[in-house]
Design a protein around this motif. Structure first.
Motif, PDB file in Angstrom:
ATOM      1  N   VAL A 114       0.833  -1.204   0.000  1.00  0.00           N
ATOM      2  CA  VAL A 114       0.000   0.000   0.000  1.00  0.00           C
ATOM      3  C   VAL A 114       0.867   1.253   0.000  1.00  0.00           C
ATOM      4  O   VAL A 114       0.592   2.227  -0.714  1.00  0.00           O
ATOM      5  CB  VAL A 114      -0.946  -0.017   1.214  1.00  0.00           C
ATOM      6  CG1 VAL A 114      -1.625   1.331   1.398  1.00  0.00           C
ATOM      7  CG2 VAL A 114      -1.981  -1.120   1.070  1.00  0.00           C
ATOM      8  N   GLU A 115       1.930   1.237   0.786  1.00  0.00           N
ATOM      9  CA  GLU A 115       2.815   2.402   0.839  1.00  0.00           C
ATOM     10  C   GLU A 115       3.474   2.644  -0.513  1.00  0.00           C
ATOM     11  O   GLU A 115       3.624   3.793  -0.948  1.00  0.00           O
ATOM     12  CB  GLU A 115       3.873   2.203   1.923  1.00  0.00           C
ATOM     13  CG  GLU A 115       4.777   3.417   2.122  1.00  0.00           C
ATOM     14  CD  GLU A 115       5.701   3.261   3.297  1.00  0.00           C
ATOM     15  OE1 GLU A 115       6.092   4.275   3.892  1.00  0.00           O
ATOM     16  OE2 GLU A 115       6.040   2.097   3.637  1.00  0.00           O
ATOM     17  N   ARG A 116       3.853   1.588  -1.183  1.00  0.00           N
ATOM     18  CA  ARG A 116       4.519   1.741  -2.483  1.00  0.00           C
ATOM     19  C   ARG A 116       3.551   2.198  -3.567  1.00  0.00           C
ATOM     20  O   ARG A 116       3.880   3.058  -4.396  1.00  0.00           O
ATOM     21  CB  ARG A 116       5.182   0.420  -2.878  1.00  0.00           C
ATOM     22  CG  ARG A 116       6.009   0.515  -4.159  1.00  0.00           C
ATOM     23  CD  ARG A 116       6.873  -0.712  -4.362  1.00  0.00           C
ATOM     24  NE  ARG A 116       6.105  -1.942  -4.463  1.00  0.00           N
ATOM     25  CZ  ARG A 116       6.024  -2.857  -3.512  1.00  0.00           C
ATOM     26  NH1 ARG A 116       6.664  -2.686  -2.369  1.00  0.00           N
ATOM     27  NH2 ARG A 116       5.290  -3.960  -3.682  1.00  0.00           N
ATOM     28  N   LEU A 117       2.317   1.650  -3.569  1.00  0.00           N
ATOM     29  CA  LEU A 117       1.379   1.959  -4.649  1.00  0.00           C
ATOM     30  C   LEU A 117       0.613   3.260  -4.420  1.00  0.00           C
ATOM     31  O   LEU A 117       0.380   4.015  -5.364  1.00  0.00           O
ATOM     32  CB  LEU A 117       0.378   0.798  -4.812  1.00  0.00           C
ATOM     33  CG  LEU A 117       0.968  -0.538  -5.274  1.00  0.00           C
ATOM     34  CD1 LEU A 117      -0.127  -1.588  -5.350  1.00  0.00           C
ATOM     35  CD2 LEU A 117       1.666  -0.391  -6.621  1.00  0.00           C
ATOM     36  N   LEU A 118       0.209   3.503  -3.180  1.00  0.00           N
ATOM     37  CA  LEU A 118      -0.663   4.646  -2.914  1.00  0.00           C
ATOM     38  C   LEU A 118       0.059   5.855  -2.328  1.00  0.00           C
ATOM     39  O   LEU A 118      -0.417   6.984  -2.479  1.00  0.00           O
ATOM     40  CB  LEU A 118      -1.784   4.232  -1.954  1.00  0.00           C
ATOM     41  CG  LEU A 118      -2.710   3.110  -2.435  1.00  0.00           C
ATOM     42  CD1 LEU A 118      -3.775   2.820  -1.393  1.00  0.00           C
ATOM     43  CD2 LEU A 118      -3.348   3.462  -3.772  1.00  0.00           C
ATOM     44  N   PHE A 119       1.181   5.638  -1.657  1.00  0.00           N
ATOM     45  CA  PHE A 119       1.874   6.740  -0.990  1.00  0.00           C
ATOM     46  C   PHE A 119       3.249   6.999  -1.583  1.00  0.00           C
ATOM     47  O   PHE A 119       4.109   7.587  -0.913  1.00  0.00           O
ATOM     48  CB  PHE A 119       2.003   6.462   0.508  1.00  0.00           C
ATOM     49  CG  PHE A 119       0.680   6.341   1.215  1.00  0.00           C
ATOM     50  CD1 PHE A 119      -0.078   7.461   1.488  1.00  0.00           C
ATOM     51  CD2 PHE A 119       0.184   5.094   1.579  1.00  0.00           C
ATOM     52  CE1 PHE A 119      -1.302   7.341   2.138  1.00  0.00           C
ATOM     53  CE2 PHE A 119      -1.041   4.969   2.229  1.00  0.00           C
ATOM     54  CZ  PHE A 119      -1.783   6.093   2.504  1.00  0.00           C
TER      55      PHE A 119
ATOM     56  N   TRP B 255       4.739  11.664   1.890  1.00  0.00           N
ATOM     57  CA  TRP B 255       3.504  11.917   1.145  1.00  0.00           C
ATOM     58  C   TRP B 255       2.564  12.790   1.971  1.00  0.00           C
ATOM     59  O   TRP B 255       1.967  13.743   1.457  1.00  0.00           O
ATOM     60  CB  TRP B 255       2.823  10.585   0.797  1.00  0.00           C
ATOM     61  CG  TRP B 255       1.553  10.778   0.014  1.00  0.00           C
ATOM     62  CD1 TRP B 255       1.408  10.860  -1.330  1.00  0.00           C
ATOM     63  CD2 TRP B 255       0.239  10.965   0.579  1.00  0.00           C
ATOM     64  NE1 TRP B 255       0.096  11.072  -1.668  1.00  0.00           N
ATOM     65  CE2 TRP B 255      -0.647  11.141  -0.527  1.00  0.00           C
ATOM     66  CE3 TRP B 255      -0.273  10.994   1.853  1.00  0.00           C
ATOM     67  CZ2 TRP B 255      -2.010  11.344  -0.340  1.00  0.00           C
ATOM     68  CZ3 TRP B 255      -1.627  11.202   2.041  1.00  0.00           C
ATOM     69  CH2 TRP B 255      -2.483  11.368   0.945  1.00  0.00           C
ATOM     70  N   LEU B 256       2.411  12.478   3.256  1.00  0.00           N
ATOM     71  CA  LEU B 256       1.557  13.288   4.110  1.00  0.00           C
ATOM     72  C   LEU B 256       2.059  14.719   4.212  1.00  0.00           C
ATOM     73  O   LEU B 256       1.268  15.661   4.321  1.00  0.00           O
ATOM     74  CB  LEU B 256       1.484  12.669   5.511  1.00  0.00           C
ATOM     75  CG  LEU B 256       0.674  11.376   5.646  1.00  0.00           C
ATOM     76  CD1 LEU B 256       0.892  10.752   7.014  1.00  0.00           C
ATOM     77  CD2 LEU B 256      -0.806  11.628   5.407  1.00  0.00           C
ATOM     78  N   ASP B 257       3.355  14.900   4.159  1.00  0.00           N
ATOM     79  CA  ASP B 257       3.940  16.230   4.249  1.00  0.00           C
ATOM     80  C   ASP B 257       3.836  17.006   2.940  1.00  0.00           C
ATOM     81  O   ASP B 257       4.220  18.171   2.877  1.00  0.00           O
ATOM     82  CB  ASP B 257       5.413  16.114   4.670  1.00  0.00           C
ATOM     83  CG  ASP B 257       5.903  17.377   5.345  1.00  0.00           C
ATOM     84  OD1 ASP B 257       5.089  18.051   6.002  1.00  0.00           O
ATOM     85  OD2 ASP B 257       7.093  17.707   5.203  1.00  0.00           O
TER      86      ASP B 257
END
Length: 872
Positions: A617-622, A629-631
């Motif tokens: 999920v981190e690799r595909l969405l973030f 990404w949040l920053d």
């Protein structure tokens, strides 16, 4: 008549032979009285809490007052002094004249107590610089030298036997002259002697001609000779300099000397003589100001490359002239008065649009204080707060609060044509106005000008900020920083904590109550319910400790897996439910009593799937790094919208399936067996989940394509102690309360309603959702509201796990501060009867009113639910 008597009184054939025992009747009466007394006592106690809080908070909104006034002849007859100061007890003062004469006078009668000559006979003072509340002065002389020193007051306490006879009979508060000072008897019976304290250094050469205008910053410790003095000055001939004078001490003789390092600032020698030269509190800027309002700002951080960074106009009215200009406490906000009665406050702000200045800062007129019709003649900043005294040319004096732009008080000095000088006493306990012939003074109670409805609940423009903000920061190490009393971040933090707590805890508690009440075996319920109720005994400090030191670091190290778990765990349960339908009916009847055990594997399977899918999920969405990404450093906002639209899509898909798909499938599958219908339901579930994710992703992509990025709103920079952790842990604090009350409410529903529903062919789930829950809705709502009250008033969990930062943002990955946590942290440090102390009680009163309003709304809604239940 007989027929009516027969109808109302049914004769059983046997008379009542026993009477109720007197003890029972007595117990009934006592119980009724005790219950009534307890109820009334509770109402009275809560009312008294409100009243006590109200009486502590009410003085925040009192207006300033002036006490007894007195007048005396002016200590000086012809020449007006260059500088005047009074002591903190308002018993004496000093006045400095151009020829170097220092006069000490009594404030009660204006008579001279002592005179001292600070300069040689052939020298003259051409410029004076005073500091706020420190007693430090810098005197510019006509020969181009500067004298640094300390002109203050010293306090000595004496026993009655050590005083002369004429001072021993003083009453409390009485004063008398002695030893070139003033003796006063304090309310505690002590004798306090106030005397002048003078400590001047030798003159130091800084210019070739007379120093006309100067400003200085004393050593940071405030003790002479400890560090270096900073002084900015203008001397005749167009000489503009910034100097640092270092005090050196001879190790053998102990003698001290000043060594000066000067930096010439760019200045046109043909320019007019400046009206003021000021140094900022941080020592990074020099301001040169002319009477026509022109201001030039120098950047002196690099003394080898001093540059002019800004030219601006302090006056908006054409033809206006500056008449007064001073820093308020902290030396960052500059207050300027003009000959048309205008009064404005300026400080530096960060440039947000264009880079018009070289250092990225711009001097901005932030506060416009109440104007007046007469010219401003004198300004005096307070030594304790952001108040400033203003004297006018028609004999009016005012006190204004700079931050709140509030007129604190206004007074016309009797028989005064103009005000030469206004002084706010060091303790803000008095006002002194000096006119050409009279010295007027009055007791002064400023009340609490920092606390207004606008400053407490509205946005205020504070020093260093680029725009008005909601901010809470009420305590500092010194009085110089600006007190920030915005309650909005605390109220917002309270609501934010409550929202995320109820979002996590309320559904789990209500669903658990429905399950244990309607589906669980009674024997298992007798074990499960007490166990959950025992969770309420966990101390808040323990939960906060676990949240801060255990859960927060774990979540920080597995943010993608944590986010995935909110999708994977519900999907695992839904998948397990559809697989359960594939089990043959005979097996279901056998395994029915073990249903609770089958609820555990989906939880662990969902968590394992979340942990396994976290890196994916981190690799595909973030974009490979969820924190960056949040920053907002990498990736697009599609994922942020996806996090919001997945729950909405799930609700929408459920509604569409229930309203449109299920009726069609029900008609098609009338003759199908259980296995066939289970397979159809499984296919429907698979298609629905796929459509749900597709719809959520499509809407998220479209919103991102339009240019709306949600980062910076409900998702933003990640901090370890955040609302996600608080919602999870506080959820465990409110779940037992909501669960217990909701379970009891569901069990009070009469069983004949359940039997009637089941007898009509409804399933247990249909009976629970359509019959039991609506009937018990009043009790369920009460359970949620009691849990809400628990969440609103929570202190320790929020204090330990939320970061205790008063910020106003919905970001689930950031912290906050609540009203209750703020009270717990700052009340022990607050000085009693101060603004800080009373605003903390205002936090408590706000929390009280907020809880009361929520409970009132809840009670109204609960009564409506009860009325509806009776109608059903």
């Amino acid at each position: 008549m007989n027929s009516e008597a027969t109808t109302n009184q049914v004769f059983t054939g046997r008379k009542r032979r026993k009477q109720t025992a007197w003890t029972v009747r007595f117990a009934d009466v006592v119980s009724a009285r005790v219950i009534a007394f307890g109820g009334i006592g509770t109402i009275v106690s809560v009312s008294l809490v409100f009243i006590s809080l109200f009486f502590v908070v009410a003085p925040l909104f009192y207006k300033a007052t002036l006490g007894p006034e007195s007048e005396s002849e002016s200590p000086w007859s012809s020449e007006a002094p260059l500088a005047v100061q009074v002591d903190e007890y308002e018993t004496m003062g000093w006045a400095l004249y151009r020829n170097g004469l220092l006069q000490v006078f009594g404030l009660h009668d204006g008579k001279i107590l002592e005179e001292k000559q600070l300069l040689a006979a052939d020298r003259e003072i051409t410029g004076v610089s005073e500091t706020i509340g420190e007693g430090a002065v810098a005197l510019g002389l006509d020969d181009g030298t500067v004298v640094f020193g300390q002109l203050g007051f010293k306090t000595t306490f004496y026993d009655e036997k050590d005083l002369p006879e004429e001072t021993r009979d003083l009453k409390s508060g009485g004063i008398s002259r002695w030893d070139a000072g003033i003796v006063q008897k304090t309310p505690q019976g002590q004798y306090r002697l106030q005397q002048l304290a003078v400590d001047m250094l030798s003159p130091v050469k800084v210019a070739e001609a007379a120093v006309r205008v100067l400003d200085h910053i004393p050593p940071s410790e405030g003790a002479l000779g400890t560090k270096e003095y900073a002084v900015a000055l203008y001397a005749n001939g167009g000489d503009l300099k910034y100097c640092k004078a270092s005090l050196k001490e001879n190790a053998f003789t102990g003698a001290t000397s000043l060594e000066v390092a000067s930096t010439v600032l760019p200045f046109e020698s043909s320019a007019a003589v400046p009206f003021r030269v000021l140094i900022s509190g941080r020592g990074d800027n020099v301001f040169v100001i002319w009477k026509d309002g022109e201001l030039r700002r120098y950047d002196i951080r690099d003394l080898g490359n001093v540059t002019i960074v800004e030219d601006t106009d302090l006056l908006s009215d054409e033809g206006a002239q500056l008449t007064a200009c001073k820093f308020v406490l902290g030396r960052e906000t500059m207050v300027c008065g003009d000959n048309r009665g205008g009064l404005n406050a300026w400080f530096k702000t960060r440039e947000l649009i264009d880079n018009a200045t070289k250092d990225g800062w711009e001097l901005t007129r932030v506060h416009v204080l109440p104007p007046y019709k007469a010219p401003v003649t004198s300004l005096c900043p307070s030594q304790r707060s952001r108040m400033i005294g203003v004297g006018y040319a028609d004999g009016i004096i005012r006190v204004c609060h700079v931050t709140t732009e509030q007129l604190v008080i206004e007074k016309r000095v009797p028989d005064a044509d103009t005000i030469d000088r206004i002084i706010i006493a060091p303790k803000e306990s008095g006002l002194i106005a000096i006119t050409p012939k009279r010295l007027w003074r009055a007791a002064f109670n400023p009340a609490y000008p920092e606390a207004t409805l606008a400053s407490l609940f509205g946005a205020v423009w504070y020093e260093g900020y680029s725009a008005p903000v909601h901010q809470w920061q009420s305590s500092f190490a010194t009085a110089a920083p600006e007190m920030k009393l915005g309650l909005a971040p605390l109220i917002f933090g309270t609501l934010k904590a409550t929202f995320y707590t109820m979002l996590f805890g309320a559904p789990l508690a209500l669903l658990a109550a429905i399950y244990t009440s309607e589906f669980m075996h009674p024997r298992a319920r007798t074990i499960i319910k007490p166990t959950i109720e025992m969770m309420a005994s966990l101390p808040s400090v323990v939960l906060g400790f676990l949240a801060a030191l255990v859960f927060a670091p774990i979540v920080e190290g597995a943010v993608p897996a944590t986010i995935s778990s909110f999708v994977m765990v519900p999907l695992a349960y839904l998948l397990a439910a559809h697989l359960w339908q594939l089990v043959p009916h005979r097996r279901v009847l056998v395994l029915q009593k073990y249903r609770l055990l089958f609820l555990t594997p989906p939880l662990f399977i969902g968590l394992l799937l979340a942990i396994w899918s976290g890196p994916l999920v981190e690799r595909l969405l973030f974009s490979g790094d969820v924190k960056r990404w949040l920053d907002g450093q990498i990736g697009t906002g599609t994922t942020g919208w996806l996090l919001l639209w997945i729950p909405f899509s799930a609700v929408l898909a459920t509604a569409l399936v229930t309203l449109y798909v299920n009726p069609i499938l029900r008609n098609m599958a009338e003759r199908w067996n259980r296995s066939q219908f289970a397979l159809l339901s499984f296919a429907k579930f698979f298609v629905g989940v796929t459509a749900m994710f597709a719809f959520a992703f499509g809407v998220s992509w479209l919103l991102n394509w339009v240019g709306w990025d949600p980062r910076g709103t409900y998702v933003d920079t990640y901090t370890q102690r955040n609302a996600l952790v608080v919602g999870f842990v506080m959820g465990f604090a409110v779940i037992p309360i909501i669960y217990t009350i909701a379970d009891d409410a569901l069990n009070t529903v009469p069983n004949h309603l359940r039997s009637a529903s089941l007898g009509c062919g409804a399933t247990p789930w249909q009976t629970a959702v359509r019959i039991v829950v609506p009937t018990a809705m009043s009790g369920l709502f009460s359970a949620v509201m009691i849990g809400l009250g628990r969440a609103v008033g929570e202190t320790m969990i929020v204090l330990m796990a939320a970061g205790n930062t008063p910020v106003v943002e919905w970001n689930v990955f950031n912290g906050f501060r609540t009203l209750s946590a703020n009270i717990a942290v700052e009340l022990p440090e607050a000085v009693k009867d101060s603004t800080h102390y009373r605003t903390l009680f205002l936090c408590a009163l706000t929390l009280f009113v907020l809880t009361f309003l929520l409970n009132t709304i809840a009670e109204v809604v609960r009564l409506r639910f009860r009325r509806r239940a009776y109608q059903l």
